[in-house]
Design an enzyme around this catalytic site. Structure first.
Site, short mmCIF file in Angstrom:
data_model
loop_
_atom_site.label_atom_id
_atom_site.label_comp_id
_atom_site.label_asym_id
_atom_site.label_seq_id
_atom_site.Cartn_x
_atom_site.Cartn_y
_atom_site.Cartn_z
N PRO A 9 0.84 -1.20 0.00
CA PRO A 9 0.00 0.00 0.00
C PRO A 9 0.87 1.25 0.00
O PRO A 9 1.95 1.26 0.60
CB PRO A 9 -0.79 -0.11 1.31
CG PRO A 9 -0.70 -1.55 1.71
CD PRO A 9 0.63 -2.04 1.21
N LYS A 10 0.43 2.28 -0.69
CA LYS A 10 1.12 3.57 -0.68
C LYS A 10 0.44 4.45 0.36
O LYS A 10 -0.60 5.05 0.10
CB LYS A 10 1.08 4.23 -2.06
CG LYS A 10 1.85 5.55 -2.13
CD LYS A 10 1.73 6.19 -3.48
CE LYS A 10 2.48 7.52 -3.50
NZ LYS A 10 1.95 8.47 -2.49
N TRP A 11 1.04 4.54 1.52
CA TRP A 11 0.45 5.27 2.64
C TRP A 11 0.57 6.77 2.43
O TRP A 11 1.58 7.26 1.94
CB TRP A 11 1.12 4.86 3.95
CG TRP A 11 0.98 3.40 4.23
CD1 TRP A 11 1.89 2.42 4.00
CD2 TRP A 11 -0.18 2.74 4.75
NE1 TRP A 11 1.38 1.20 4.35
CE2 TRP A 11 0.11 1.36 4.82
CE3 TRP A 11 -1.44 3.20 5.18
CZ2 TRP A 11 -0.81 0.43 5.29
CZ3 TRP A 11 -2.35 2.28 5.65
CH2 TRP A 11 -2.03 0.91 5.71
N ASP A 154 -3.39 5.89 -0.92
CA ASP A 154 -3.68 6.57 -2.18
C ASP A 154 -3.09 5.84 -3.39
O ASP A 154 -2.85 6.43 -4.43
CB ASP A 154 -3.23 8.03 -2.17
CG ASP A 154 -1.74 8.20 -1.96
OD1 ASP A 154 -1.04 7.18 -1.79
OD2 ASP A 154 -1.27 9.35 -1.97
N GLY A 155 -2.88 4.53 -3.25
CA GLY A 155 -2.40 3.73 -4.37
C GLY A 155 -1.54 2.57 -3.89
O GLY A 155 -1.67 2.11 -2.75
#
Length: 288
Positions: A9-11, A154-155
């Site tokens: 996950p892109k935090w 967010d990605g």
């Protein structure tokens, strides 16, 4: 990706190095800013749960209402005494890599071996120190991409299992939601203390290539942005150059010939990012 692809996950936080040295433990931003004093709860946890001589790479976040809240992180950083806000806006550190372990340099090891070392270190961790999730299952990664947005993701980030750790390079690939893209602001219109709009660019082959401009900024957004910019040279009546600043803009603007077809809506500044982290794949993300 080299050796196969792993997904994380892109935090939505700030990338920070945790340099562990017992009482001398420090938190450092990508630009070298010392954030240790601002986040004592994270510094204390790292110092007590990670062996001295280790260096972690990860994301500093603030969690509110069961989600990561980047705005709350920015507000805490901007406060006169960020440490005093630890109870109202508690921070956490989500580690995703280890580049030194008890004075042993791991940078040349493949990512998968560094990840194994990180999992060994994290076996006894407790909040606010955690480890980012990881999968090699593309279907699970796609599931994360769609369902974790409500938690402040967010990605995704794609990493090669065989990749060494190389600072200052774009070896990892970010896959962001189409709601926003990152660009680089290189100049402003209007006065420095209340900018009117941004001139935007993308890094291409080591150069910042102009791609368009932002929409006119509202009064509050202009005042907030003025605190983030560093003018270069004398202000101009047309446009004033600024130190390159990564900004996030809405992705609902179409692209044509590698440029924005119309002005983009500024969402926020991302001073914790370096322009080298912005890729020309933003053009693809912004296209239909």
């Amino acid at each position: 990706m080299p050796g196969g692809t792993a997904w994380e996950p892109k935090w939505d936080g700030m990338r920070v190095l945790a340099i562990v040295d017992g009482p001398g433990t420090e938190l450092r931003s990508r630009q070298g800013a010392n954030l240790t004093w601002a986040f004592p709860e994270v510094t204390h946890a790292v110092a007590n749960l990670v062996p001295a001589g280790s260096v972690l790479d990860g994301e500093l976040v603030v969690r509110l209402h069961d989600r990561v809240d980047f705005g709350a992180l920015q507000r805490r950083l901007a406060a006169p005494n960020p440490a005093a806000l630890a109870a109202q806006a508690p921070a956490a550190y989500i580690a995703f890599d280890v580049i030194r372990r008890e004075h042993g340099d791991l940078r040349d090891l493949p990512f998968i071996e560094r990840r194994i070392a990180l999992e060994e270190l994290a076996a006894s961790w407790t909040d606010p120190l955690t480890m980012s999730a990881l999968t090699g299952d593309v279907d699970l990664a796609a599931h994360w991409f769609h369902v974790l947005t409500g938690q402040g993701v967010d990605g995704l980030v794609a990493k090669g299992l065989d990749q060494p750790y190389r600072a200052g390079t774009r070896d990892w690939r970010k896959v962001k939601h189409r709601t926003s893209v990152d660009l680089v602001a290189t100049a402003i219109t209007g006065p420095v203390d209340q900018p009117g709009a941004l001139l935007l660019a993308l890094p291409v082959d080591g150069e910042l290539v102009p791609v368009g401009r932002s929409r006119s900024l509202g009064p509050a957004a202009a005042l907030a942005l003025a605190r983030q910019i560093t003018p270069l040279g004398m202000p101009s009546a047309i446009a004033t150059s600024i130190a390159p600043l990564v900004v996030e803009v809405s992705a609902d603007v179409p692209w044509s010939g590698g440029r924005l077809a119309q002005p983009a809506q500024l969402l926020r500044a991302r001073p914790e990012l370096h322009p080298v982290e912005v890729g020309s794949d933003a053009v693809l993300v912004g296209c239909d």
